[in-house]
Write a protein that holds these residues in place. Structure first.
Motif, PDB file in Angstrom:
ATOM      1  N   ARG A 268     -21.736 112.030 143.290  1.00 10.61           N
ATOM      2  CA  ARG A 268     -20.386 111.973 142.741  1.00 10.61           C
ATOM      3  C   ARG A 268     -19.819 113.376 142.617  1.00 10.61           C
ATOM      4  O   ARG A 268     -20.495 114.277 142.142  1.00 10.61           O
TER       5      ARG A 268
ATOM      6  N   TRP B 151     -16.736 115.638 140.993  1.00 13.11           N
ATOM      7  CA  TRP B 151     -15.819 115.563 139.863  1.00 13.11           C
ATOM      8  C   TRP B 151     -14.819 116.713 139.891  1.00 13.11           C
ATOM      9  O   TRP B 151     -15.146 117.831 140.253  1.00 13.11           O
TER      10      TRP B 151
ATOM     11  N   GLN C  58     -13.746 111.670 138.278  1.00 15.77           N
ATOM     12  CA  GLN C  58     -14.466 111.620 139.546  1.00 15.77           C
ATOM     13  C   GLN C  58     -13.458 111.572 140.679  1.00 15.77           C
ATOM     14  O   GLN C  58     -12.511 110.794 140.640  1.00 15.77           O
TER      15      GLN C  58
ATOM     16  N   ARG D 166     -16.937 109.488 145.543  1.00 17.53           N
ATOM     17  CA  ARG D 166     -18.259 108.884 145.379  1.00 17.53           C
ATOM     18  C   ARG D 166     -18.836 108.704 146.775  1.00 17.53           C
ATOM     19  O   ARG D 166     -18.208 108.067 147.638  1.00 17.53           O
TER      20      ARG D 166
END
Length: 186
Positions: free
Chosen positions: A5, A7, A14, A17
């Motif tokens: 993930r 960020w 986030q 992914r």
């Protein structure tokens, strides 16, 4: 959860992914240009991801788990530290393995590329730290007194550090490989 993930810290959200690994992810490394991310996993793969699209660009298969990764040559190559003790070098354009270097007698636990020279440091379960040059030659072996779990270079490339399983950190002058000291838990 087998995902990577990404960020945005200023917004605390986030942004990407990355799904694809089939087991735990042990390490990630951002490419020098910030456009790609490499990940290393217990599933025996290192993967290169495109951060703009979130898509998987290349899967680099190993016979054992991959414990660490480091970008080389401005992102043109990727080095991987494998559970079989081999340091593998990969072409990031096509995913071909260009070199396989051996020297450790146990698992490779960690890898770090020098910020100022064409050197890669590896730390292994055999209690050694090795510094490899771009041509595949290796410096004299640096010995710890336990497994080398993590290796790192200082920002100026002048110091090499190794974290050992016995809770010590050993420091060397990266140019001369002369020990600089040992840090112990109080």
């Amino acid at each position: 959860d087998r995902t990577v993930r990404v960020w945005n810290l200023s917004e605390a959200r986030q942004t990407v992914r990355l799904d694809g690994h089939e087991d735990r992810v042990f390490a990630v490394a951002l490419s020098p240009d910030g456009r790609a991310l490499a990940s290393a996993s217990e599933d025996g793969t290192a993967r290169i991801w495109d951060l703009r699209s979130g898509g998987e660009r290349i899967v680099l298969r190993h016979p054992f788990r991959v414990n660490g990764i480091a970008w080389l040559d401005a992102g043109r190559r990727l080095a991987t530290a494998s559970g079989d003790g081999a340091l593998r070098i990969w072409n990031t354009a096509d995913g071909s393995e260009t070199d396989r270097l051996r020297g450790h007698t146990g698992r490779l636990w960690s890898i770090a590329a020098s910020p100022v020279a064409a050197w890669v440091a590896t730390g292994g379960g055999d209690g050694t730290l090795r510094v490899w040059s771009a041509d595949g030659s290796v410096s004299p072996v640096l010995r710890g007194d336990d497994k080398v779990l993590s290796v790192a270079w200082s920002a100026d490339g002048g110091t090499l550090a190794a974290a050992l399983a016995n809770s010590t950190i050993r420091l060397w002058d990266a140019r001369t490989l002369v020990p600089k000291g040992v840090l112990r838990r109080a």
